[in-house]
Design a protein around this motif. Structure first.
Motif, mmCIF file in Angstrom:
data_model
loop_
_atom_site.group_PDB
_atom_site.id
_atom_site.type_symbol
_atom_site.label_atom_id
_atom_site.label_comp_id
_atom_site.label_asym_id
_atom_site.label_seq_id
_atom_site.Cartn_x
_atom_site.Cartn_y
_atom_site.Cartn_z
ATOM 1 N N ALA A 208 0.883 -1.192 -0.258
ATOM 2 C CA ALA A 208 -0.226 0.094 0.008
ATOM 3 C C ALA A 208 0.824 1.306 0.115
ATOM 4 N N HIS A 209 2.019 0.957 0.531
ATOM 5 C CA HIS A 209 2.913 2.239 0.384
ATOM 6 C C HIS A 209 3.473 2.665 -0.788
ATOM 7 N N ARG A 210 3.343 1.927 -1.782
ATOM 8 C CA ARG A 210 3.878 2.168 -3.177
ATOM 9 C C ARG A 210 2.980 2.083 -4.310
ATOM 10 N N THR A 211 1.938 1.727 -4.071
ATOM 11 C CA THR A 211 0.903 1.414 -5.269
ATOM 12 C C THR A 211 -0.691 1.490 -4.833
ATOM 13 N N GLN A 212 -1.657 2.067 -5.598
ATOM 14 C CA GLN A 212 -3.030 2.078 -5.442
ATOM 15 C C GLN A 212 -3.525 0.616 -5.974
ATOM 16 N N GLY A 213 -2.739 -0.153 -6.309
ATOM 17 C CA GLY A 213 -3.006 -1.494 -7.020
ATOM 18 C C GLY A 213 -3.492 -2.461 -6.337
ATOM 19 N N ASP A 214 -3.830 -3.561 -6.608
ATOM 20 C CA ASP A 214 -4.139 -4.925 -5.838
ATOM 21 C C ASP A 214 -2.666 -5.590 -5.875
ATOM 22 N N ASP A 215 -2.474 -6.223 -4.839
ATOM 23 C CA ASP A 215 -1.362 -7.275 -4.831
ATOM 24 C C ASP A 215 -1.467 -8.599 -4.489
ATOM 25 N N GLU A 216 -2.553 -8.794 -4.316
ATOM 26 C CA GLU A 216 -3.374 -10.284 -4.152
ATOM 27 C C GLU A 216 -4.720 -10.195 -4.813
ATOM 28 N N ALA A 217 -4.883 -11.338 -5.668
ATOM 29 C CA ALA A 217 -6.179 -11.505 -6.373
ATOM 30 C C ALA A 217 -6.418 -12.865 -6.705
ATOM 31 N N ILE A 218 -7.645 -13.002 -6.303
ATOM 32 C CA ILE A 218 -8.409 -14.366 -6.594
ATOM 33 C C ILE A 218 -9.485 -14.263 -7.417
ATOM 34 N N THR A 219 -9.529 -14.771 -8.715
ATOM 35 C CA THR A 219 -10.555 -14.664 -9.515
ATOM 36 C C THR A 219 -11.284 -16.033 -9.878
ATOM 37 N N ILE A 220 -12.523 -16.021 -9.850
ATOM 38 C CA ILE A 220 -13.406 -17.198 -10.093
ATOM 39 C C ILE A 220 -14.263 -16.976 -11.383
ATOM 40 N N ILE A 221 -13.922 -17.810 -12.564
ATOM 41 C CA ILE A 221 -14.653 -17.537 -13.659
ATOM 42 C C ILE A 221 -15.478 -18.576 -14.038
ATOM 43 N N GLU A 222 -16.828 -18.590 -14.091
ATOM 44 C CA GLU A 222 -17.577 -19.500 -14.563
ATOM 45 C C GLU A 222 -17.942 -19.458 -16.075
ATOM 46 N N PHE A 223 -17.785 -20.665 -16.759
ATOM 47 C CA PHE A 223 -17.973 -20.937 -18.136
ATOM 48 C C PHE A 223 -19.386 -21.506 -18.553
ATOM 49 N N GLU A 224 -19.567 -20.945 -19.739
ATOM 50 C CA GLU A 224 -20.985 -21.460 -20.335
ATOM 51 C C GLU A 224 -21.410 -23.024 -19.849
ATOM 52 N N ASN A 225 -20.353 -23.940 -20.085
ATOM 53 C CA ASN A 225 -20.696 -25.434 -19.606
ATOM 54 C C ASN A 225 -20.570 -25.739 -18.272
ATOM 55 N N GLY A 226 -20.545 -24.609 -17.219
ATOM 56 C CA GLY A 226 -20.525 -24.935 -15.795
ATOM 57 C C GLY A 226 -19.203 -25.012 -15.478
ATOM 58 N N ALA A 227 -18.195 -25.141 -16.069
ATOM 59 C CA ALA A 227 -16.783 -25.540 -15.709
ATOM 60 C C ALA A 227 -16.348 -24.194 -14.977
ATOM 61 N N ILE A 228 -15.320 -24.269 -14.237
ATOM 62 C CA ILE A 228 -14.877 -23.067 -13.451
ATOM 63 C C ILE A 228 -13.289 -22.993 -13.628
ATOM 64 N N GLY A 229 -12.748 -21.733 -13.842
ATOM 65 C CA GLY A 229 -11.615 -21.371 -13.639
ATOM 66 C C GLY A 229 -11.147 -20.765 -12.608
ATOM 67 N N MET A 230 -10.172 -21.112 -12.164
ATOM 68 C CA MET A 230 -9.908 -19.985 -10.810
ATOM 69 C C MET A 230 -8.132 -19.469 -10.965
ATOM 70 N N VAL A 231 -8.189 -18.121 -10.770
ATOM 71 C CA VAL A 231 -6.897 -17.738 -11.268
ATOM 72 C C VAL A 231 -6.452 -16.854 -9.758
ATOM 73 N N GLU A 232 -5.239 -17.252 -9.735
ATOM 74 C CA GLU A 232 -4.606 -16.749 -8.252
ATOM 75 C C GLU A 232 -3.376 -15.855 -8.877
ATOM 76 N N SER A 233 -3.426 -14.692 -8.318
ATOM 77 C CA SER A 233 -2.173 -13.673 -8.987
ATOM 78 C C SER A 233 -1.757 -12.915 -7.711
ATOM 79 N N SER A 234 -0.409 -13.169 -7.688
ATOM 80 C CA SER A 234 -0.019 -12.478 -6.265
ATOM 81 C C SER A 234 1.594 -11.726 -6.666
ATOM 82 N N TRP A 235 1.743 -10.238 -6.094
ATOM 83 C CA TRP A 235 2.998 -9.773 -5.994
ATOM 84 C C TRP A 235 3.815 -9.882 -4.732
ATOM 85 N N ASN A 236 3.230 -10.774 -3.781
ATOM 86 C CA ASN A 236 3.975 -10.892 -2.540
ATOM 87 C C ASN A 236 4.556 -12.371 -2.351
ATOM 88 N N ARG A 237 5.168 -12.923 -3.478
ATOM 89 C CA ARG A 237 5.597 -14.182 -3.098
ATOM 90 C C ARG A 237 7.142 -14.000 -3.448
#
Ligand code: NAD
Length: 368
Positions: A208-237
């Motif tokens: 937070a001291h250097r950016t307004q941006g998110d540094d941790e994100a979890i995104t869940i995507i639901e597709f037309e056939n019901g399958a799920i995509g899950m995306v984990e993104s981090s600037w803290n590893r």
């Protein structure tokens, strides 16, 4: 096939990667020019990679009649104008991820390339990473039955250049920077299906001291056939880049760790030159990679794009791919702002950058 002649815009991190990847496929293509504004950088880059011509203004490079294709490795905010200028100059475009910042820019880029009759190719190297390609081949053969969950994670200790941390130039944080890979990956892996809904949890945990941006994100995507995509993104590893996937179906599963899985478990008390991207130290236990660009798929990606320019292949990652990702990014930031999932399609107009929908939920509400 005669070599495709490439000009690179930018001269730092990703430009080095592209130049090295092109060099790995010397029969297909060559870099003949580079453009970068900072005095001395283009020249140094040209010397480093044995390139004959260097420019400070990319528009000057675009006048070079020898150039057939440009690779755009400049900050996100510049992708759209550079693509449009390149298209107008009659050059095919390979644009780095994310495609751009706004949905309007994505449309303008696609439109400019279509009008000029040039290809717009979206540089998503995960479509070419050998381990991930093997996972997809097995999935398409039916090895895992009906796939209900695909996960992709990309995590590191944070970007190397200041502009990534400035949301005006980047458009968003870790989700925009790293999540764009996972969104594209899940969509591609599941057969480029329509996205039905998007949910995201975002936070700024350590920066937070250097950016307004998110540094941790979890995104869940639901597709037309019901399958799920899950995306984990981090600037803290800390400890170097982590890029991995998991695929689950009713008849099986597979896991792939792109970098560590290929690495050499190594212990050194004195350290050595280089282990892996973003690794802060080479002392103690480390996991040095070999053939790093190849494991990501960069040379294979550039070879495919060169074949596309010669009309021998059709882009598997194009402007439309980048636009799908951009729309999911907008929906993910809106979801985090509103605290609920967003149904697709989601086409908010006049939003200056995706992250605005997280910071100003009223804009997200108005866009639904
Ligand atoms: N595919 C991947 O895995 C991957 C990896 C890293 C970066 N990228 C993407 O590549 C792009 C560049 O990232 P980077 O890591 O190389 O950043 P960087 O900061 O290392 O380099 C940016 C380059 O852009 C140049 N530039 C800035 N303004 C310019 C202008 N007006 N004209 C020409 N050049 C200009 C800078 O001089 C610099 O050489 C970003 O969009 C980023 O998201 C993709």
């Amino acid at each position: 096939m005669s070599k495709v002649r490439i000009g690179i815009i930018g001269s730092r991190f990703q430009a080095d990667c592209i130049a090295a990847s092109v060099k790995a496929m010397p029969e297909e293509m060559e870099v003949v020019a580079v453009a970068s504004p900072t005095r001395g950088n283009a020249e140094a880059f040209a010397r480093r990679h044995g390139i004959s011509r260097s420019y400070h203004d990319y528009r000057e490079m675009l006048r070079d009649p020898e150039l057939e294709m440009v690779s755009i490795t400049a900050p996100n905010r510049l992708h759209a104008q550079m693509t449009i200028d390149a298209a107008r100059a009659g050059k095919h475009v390979v644009c780095e991820k994310p495609l751009c910042v706004t949905l309007e820019e994505a449309d303008a880029m696609i439109d400019a390339c279509a009008k000029a009759g040039v290809l717009l190719m979206y540089a998503e190297e995960l479509f070419f990473a050998p381990k991930y390609v093997k996972a997809k081949q097995m999935a398409d053969e039916g090895a895992f039955g009906r796939i209900h969950l695909v996960k992709q994670g990309e995590k590191h200790s944070g970007p190397h250049s200041d502009w990534f941390w400035d949301v005006e130039q980047s458009g968003g944080g870790a989700l925009m920077d790293l999540g764009c890979h996972g969104i594209a990956f899940c969509w591609w892996f599941l057969g480029k299906q329509t996205v039905k809904s998007v949910y995201a949890q975002l936070s700024t945990q350590a920066n937070a001291h250097r950016t307004q941006g998110d540094d941790e994100a979890i995104t869940i995507i639901e597709f037309e056939n019901g399958a799920i995509g899950m995306v984990e993104s981090s600037w803290n590893r800390p400890g170097g880049m982590d890029d991995s996937i998991e695929v689950f179906g009713d008849k099986g599963q597979t896991y792939a760790d792109m970098l560590m899985g290929n690495a050499l478990p190594t212990y050194s008390e004195v350290g050595f030159g280089y282990a892996v991207e973003k690794a802060g130290s080479t002392k103690g236990w480390t996991y040095p990679v070999f053939e790093e660009h190849w494991n990501y798929g960069f040379p294979q990606e550039m070879r495919h794009f060169a074949q596309c320019v010669r009309g021998k292949e059709t882009p598997i990652s194009d402007g439309e791919t980048g636009r799908v990702v951009q729309e999911v990014l907008y929906a993910a930031y809106a979801s985090a702002g509103l605290g609920r999932k967003i149904m697709m399609p989601f086409q908010p107009k006049g939003i200056g950058k995706p992250i605005d929908l997280w910071k100003h939920p009223e804009l997200a509400q108005a866009a639904i």
